[in-house]
Design a protein around this motif. Structure first.
Motif, PDB file in Angstrom:
ATOM      1  N   VAL A 126       0.837  -1.209   0.000  1.00 18.80           N
ATOM      2  CA  VAL A 126       0.000   0.000   0.000  1.00 18.80           C
ATOM      3  C   VAL A 126       0.864   1.249   0.000  1.00 18.80           C
ATOM      4  O   VAL A 126       0.605   2.215  -0.742  1.00 18.80           O
ATOM      5  N   ARG A 127       1.911   1.268   0.838  1.00 17.21           N
ATOM      6  CA  ARG A 127       2.792   2.437   0.880  1.00 17.21           C
ATOM      7  C   ARG A 127       3.503   2.633  -0.459  1.00 17.21           C
ATOM      8  O   ARG A 127       3.652   3.765  -0.941  1.00 17.21           O
ATOM      9  N   ALA A 128       3.943   1.530  -1.055  1.00 20.14           N
ATOM     10  CA  ALA A 128       4.618   1.644  -2.345  1.00 20.14           C
ATOM     11  C   ALA A 128       3.670   2.187  -3.406  1.00 20.14           C
ATOM     12  O   ALA A 128       4.048   3.028  -4.233  1.00 20.14           O
ATOM     13  N   ALA A 129       2.413   1.722  -3.388  1.00 19.75           N
ATOM     14  CA  ALA A 129       1.432   2.227  -4.352  1.00 19.75           C
ATOM     15  C   ALA A 129       1.142   3.707  -4.114  1.00 19.75           C
ATOM     16  O   ALA A 129       0.949   4.476  -5.064  1.00 19.75           O
ATOM     17  N   SER A 130       1.131   4.134  -2.838  1.00 20.34           N
ATOM     18  CA  SER A 130       0.866   5.539  -2.518  1.00 20.34           C
ATOM     19  C   SER A 130       2.034   6.427  -2.947  1.00 20.34           C
ATOM     20  O   SER A 130       1.823   7.576  -3.349  1.00 20.34           O
ATOM     21  N   ASP A 131       3.256   5.901  -2.858  1.00 18.99           N
ATOM     22  CA  ASP A 131       4.437   6.703  -3.209  1.00 18.99           C
ATOM     23  C   ASP A 131       4.717   6.719  -4.703  1.00 18.99           C
ATOM     24  O   ASP A 131       5.613   7.435  -5.150  1.00 18.99           O
ATOM     25  N   THR A 132       3.976   5.922  -5.468  1.00 23.57           N
ATOM     26  CA  THR A 132       4.244   5.821  -6.897  1.00 23.57           C
ATOM     27  C   THR A 132       3.523   6.932  -7.650  1.00 23.57           C
ATOM     28  O   THR A 132       2.331   7.172  -7.445  1.00 23.57           O
ATOM     29  N   ASP A 133       4.239   7.619  -8.497  1.00 22.88           N
ATOM     30  CA  ASP A 133       3.654   8.592  -9.412  1.00 22.88           C
ATOM     31  C   ASP A 133       4.441   8.572 -10.709  1.00 22.88           C
ATOM     32  O   ASP A 133       5.364   7.766 -10.882  1.00 22.88           O
ATOM     33  N   ALA A 134       4.076   9.456 -11.626  1.00 17.78           N
ATOM     34  CA  ALA A 134       4.704   9.446 -12.954  1.00 17.78           C
ATOM     35  C   ALA A 134       6.193   9.727 -12.888  1.00 17.78           C
ATOM     36  O   ALA A 134       6.949   9.293 -13.760  1.00 17.78           O
ATOM     37  N   GLY A 135       6.636  10.449 -11.855  1.00 11.41           N
ATOM     38  CA  GLY A 135       8.050  10.763 -11.750  1.00 11.41           C
ATOM     39  C   GLY A 135       8.827   9.821 -10.860  1.00 11.41           C
ATOM     40  O   GLY A 135      10.027  10.012 -10.645  1.00 11.41           O
ATOM     41  N   ASN A 136       8.156   8.806 -10.308  1.00 11.20           N
ATOM     42  CA  ASN A 136       8.827   7.894  -9.386  1.00 11.20           C
ATOM     43  C   ASN A 136       8.313   6.482  -9.644  1.00 11.20           C
ATOM     44  O   ASN A 136       7.497   5.957  -8.881  1.00 11.20           O
ATOM     45  N   LEU A 137       8.782   5.890 -10.719  1.00 13.02           N
ATOM     46  CA  LEU A 137       8.329   4.557 -11.116  1.00 13.02           C
ATOM     47  C   LEU A 137       9.404   3.497 -10.922  1.00 13.02           C
ATOM     48  O   LEU A 137       9.258   2.382 -11.410  1.00 13.02           O
ATOM     49  N   ASN A 138      10.478   3.854 -10.216  1.00  8.91           N
ATOM     50  CA  ASN A 138      11.565   2.887 -10.016  1.00  8.91           C
ATOM     51  C   ASN A 138      11.437   2.131  -8.698  1.00  8.91           C
ATOM     52  O   ASN A 138      12.353   1.426  -8.291  1.00  8.91           O
ATOM     53  N   ILE A 139      10.309   2.271  -8.000  1.00  7.29           N
ATOM     54  CA  ILE A 139      10.091   1.529  -6.754  1.00  7.29           C
ATOM     55  C   ILE A 139       9.834   0.065  -7.089  1.00  7.29           C
ATOM     56  O   ILE A 139       9.075  -0.254  -8.004  1.00  7.29           O
ATOM     57  N   ARG A 140      10.459  -0.824  -6.321  1.00  5.23           N
ATOM     58  CA  ARG A 140      10.223  -2.255  -6.499  1.00  5.23           C
ATOM     59  C   ARG A 140      10.041  -2.891  -5.124  1.00  5.23           C
ATOM     60  O   ARG A 140      10.688  -2.500  -4.144  1.00  5.23           O
ATOM     61  N   LEU A 141       9.154  -3.857  -5.061  1.00  4.54           N
ATOM     62  CA  LEU A 141       8.867  -4.561  -3.817  1.00  4.54           C
ATOM     63  C   LEU A 141       9.622  -5.882  -3.783  1.00  4.54           C
ATOM     64  O   LEU A 141       9.804  -6.519  -4.825  1.00  4.54           O
ATOM     65  N   PRO A 142      10.055  -6.325  -2.607  1.00  3.90           N
ATOM     66  CA  PRO A 142      10.670  -7.659  -2.518  1.00  3.90           C
ATOM     67  C   PRO A 142       9.633  -8.730  -2.825  1.00  3.90           C
ATOM     68  O   PRO A 142       8.490  -8.639  -2.389  1.00  3.90           O
ATOM     69  N   VAL A 143      10.038  -9.748  -3.571  1.00  2.03           N
ATOM     70  CA  VAL A 143       9.100 -10.794  -3.993  1.00  2.03           C
ATOM     71  C   VAL A 143       9.195 -12.042  -3.124  1.00  2.03           C
ATOM     72  O   VAL A 143       8.530 -13.034  -3.409  1.00  2.03           O
ATOM     73  N   GLN A 144      10.007 -11.997  -2.079  1.00  2.00           N
ATOM     74  CA  GLN A 144      10.120 -13.112  -1.139  1.00  2.00           C
ATOM     75  C   GLN A 144       9.837 -12.578   0.254  1.00  2.00           C
ATOM     76  O   GLN A 144      10.735 -12.218   0.994  1.00  2.00           O
ATOM     77  N   GLN A 145       8.540 -12.470   0.601  1.00  2.00           N
ATOM     78  CA  GLN A 145       8.141 -11.928   1.895  1.00  2.00           C
ATOM     79  C   GLN A 145       7.515 -12.976   2.802  1.00  2.00           C
ATOM     80  O   GLN A 145       6.969 -12.646   3.851  1.00  2.00           O
ATOM     81  N   GLY A 146       7.550 -14.231   2.385  1.00  2.00           N
ATOM     82  CA  GLY A 146       7.044 -15.304   3.244  1.00  2.00           C
ATOM     83  C   GLY A 146       5.562 -15.542   3.126  1.00  2.00           C
ATOM     84  O   GLY A 146       5.019 -16.378   3.853  1.00  2.00           O
TER      85      GLY A 146
END
Length: 495
Positions: free
Chosen positions: A223-243
């Motif tokens: 949710v935080r990553a989706a909230s921080d994402t905008d057209a000028g900040n698309l380099n956010i990536r989430l870890p894919v091994q969270q258990g």
């Protein structure tokens, strides 16, 4: 009202899971409590009935049969003797437990309360009921207990047992016990269970809430990553091994979406930048011939039209400028079509034959320059013949423009490299500086603007050439050395 609605129907996933889990646990505990009460009640009543039955078995049945059987009060001839005196029972050391009642029922259904002096009176049934009970006991060893209320309204658990044998039955002995103490025991057990269930729910709430908060941490991170994402900040990536498998899949989907968005935004940015530069360069290129034509028109309007020599010179220059405009517009239209990523209609083509057909035209364009054409026979693939002719003409004309009219030398070779056709166009012209090579295939780019303008080029020929080669899934590159010459290499797949 809103606060009540928030508690009853929370919008937060955390509190929805918490409330629904607690509701489910409460329902399960309630069901367990009801089942426990029902099963325990049956167990307690059955156990009490067995206790009463055991006590009835321990009582002296002969003592009850000594004076209760009226059919035994007969003389030797079988005549019934009248006995108006009350029945006297031999003294026996019989003790009755408190909270219990005992009664004797003879064969006629008459009831004698053996504990009438105690605080608990024996409940009495109808004579027909006693008759039915006797008949049932004759056919079986025992019957289930019955719940009967006495005259005072006290509910008792009653058990029956035969006195005598089935052939010489003297009556029934009835034993009862009040159910109030049993109900109190059951309610006490139920209250203890409810208290423990409430404590368990409270403890579960205190332990489950932080555990639930920790469990939902990966989702909160999404949710935080989706909230921080905008057209000028698309380099956010989430870890894919969270258990958590579902969160891992959501993270992969989210990362893929961001990657696609980033690629789309970058492509849009590049397209916008190219379009902006394209419009600016096209406007500049069109302005030059139009300004020239406008200048000649003004000269003619001032009286030069009366001079045949000046008139012819002006008309010739205007004709050249109009041709330049037509050539520029045609190139722009070609690039616009290529920008739409068209699918070329390919057919089997022999490249060596195509180049041999162009040989007279190439010699004509070269003028006095030296031209050498070296072709490998039977180089066949699926191509668009006209588009490849345009590629060869653009590269050849580029070589002609950058070589001397008398000393120039141009070599065209066709060969095979692996599963690709290799086309080389080599010249001995002025060459290209290293800083210009990365931009050589950009639109409107010219490394020698004065000479290119003089020859009528607009910097679109190499851009068109690259687009046509890439439309064939091929590639083009250049190697050059200033003062030595340049070589353009085109690779086209033969598959």
């Amino acid at each position: 009202m809103r606060r009540i609605r928030r508690i009853v129907a929370p919008k937060s996933l955390r509190y929805q899971l918490l409330s629904r889990t607690l509701l489910l646990l409460a329902a399960l505990l309630l069901l367990i409590g009801v089942l426990q009460y029902v099963l325990m009640k049956d167990f307690v009543y059955e156990n009490k009935a067995n206790t009463i039955n055991a006590q009835l078995m321990s009582m002296p049945m002969d003592w009850f049969g000594a004076s209760v059987s009226k059919q035994d009060n007969r003389d030797g001839k079988g005549n019934v003797l009248r006995n108006d005196s009350p029945r006297q029972r031999p003294q026996a050391p019989v003790f009755y437990q408190p909270g219990m009642s005992f009664a004797f029922v003879d064969n006629d259904g008459d009831v004698e309360d053996l504990t009438e002096d105690s605080e608990l009176a024996s409940p009495q049934l109808s004579k027909q009921q006693y008759t039915d009970i006797m008949a049932e006991l004759v056919n079986s060893d025992s019957i289930s207990y019955r719940i009967v209320s006495d005259d005072s309204g006290h509910e008792q658990l009653v058990v029956f047992r035969l006195v005598g044998s089935s052939k010489r039955m003297a009556g029934l002995i009835q034993g009862g016990a009040e159910t109030a103490s049993l109900q109190k025991l059951l309610l006490t057990q139920l209250a203890i269970f409810i208290s423990l269930a409430v404590l368990a729910l409270a403890a579960g709430l205190s332990l489950y809430l932080p555990l639930l908060r920790k469990t939902l941490t990966p989702l909160s991170r999404v949710v935080r990553a989706a909230s921080d994402t905008d057209a000028g900040n698309l380099n956010i990536r989430l870890p894919v091994q969270q258990g958590q498998l579902e969160i891992d899949r959501l993270s992969e989907a989210f990362n893929g979406m961001l990657a696609r968005l980033e690629s789309s935004f970058e492509a849009e940015r590049r397209t916008t930048e190219r379009m902006r530069r394209f419009i600016a360069d096209a406007s500049h290129e069109l302005r030059t011939p139009l300004t020239s034509i406008h200048g000649f028109i003004e000269v003619l309007q001032r009286g030069a039209a009366a001079n045949p020599e000046q008139l012819n010179r002006a008309l010739a220059s205007m004709g050249l400028e109009s041709q330049r405009i037509n050539k520029l517009v045609a190139d722009l239209l070609t690039l616009a079509k290529l920008d739409q990523a068209p699918e070329l209609v390919l057919s089997p083509v022999r490249l060596d034959e195509v180049l041999r057909e162009m040989e007279p035209q190439l010699h004509l364009l070269a003028g006095n320059r030296s031209v050498q054409i070296e072709l490998t026979a039977e180089v066949t693939g699926h191509f668009h013949a006209d588009k490849l002719k345009q590629v060869v003409l653009n590269l050849f004309l580029n070589a002609v423009q950058h070589t001397g009219p008398e000393s120039g030398s141009i070599t065209l070779t066709l060969g095979v490299s692996g599963n690709k056709a290799l086309l080389n166009v080599t010249d001995n012209g002025t060459g290209i500086a290293a800083e210009h090579i990365p931009h050589l295939f950009e639109r409107f780019y010219r490394n020698e603007s004065s000479r290119t303008r003089k020859s009528g080029g607009a910097g679109l020929g190499l851009a068109i050439t690259k687009s046509l080669v890439e439309a064939h899934n091929g590639s083009i590159d250049v190697s050059s050395e200033p003062g030595v010459g340049s070589q353009f290499r085109v690779l086209l797949p033969l598959g």
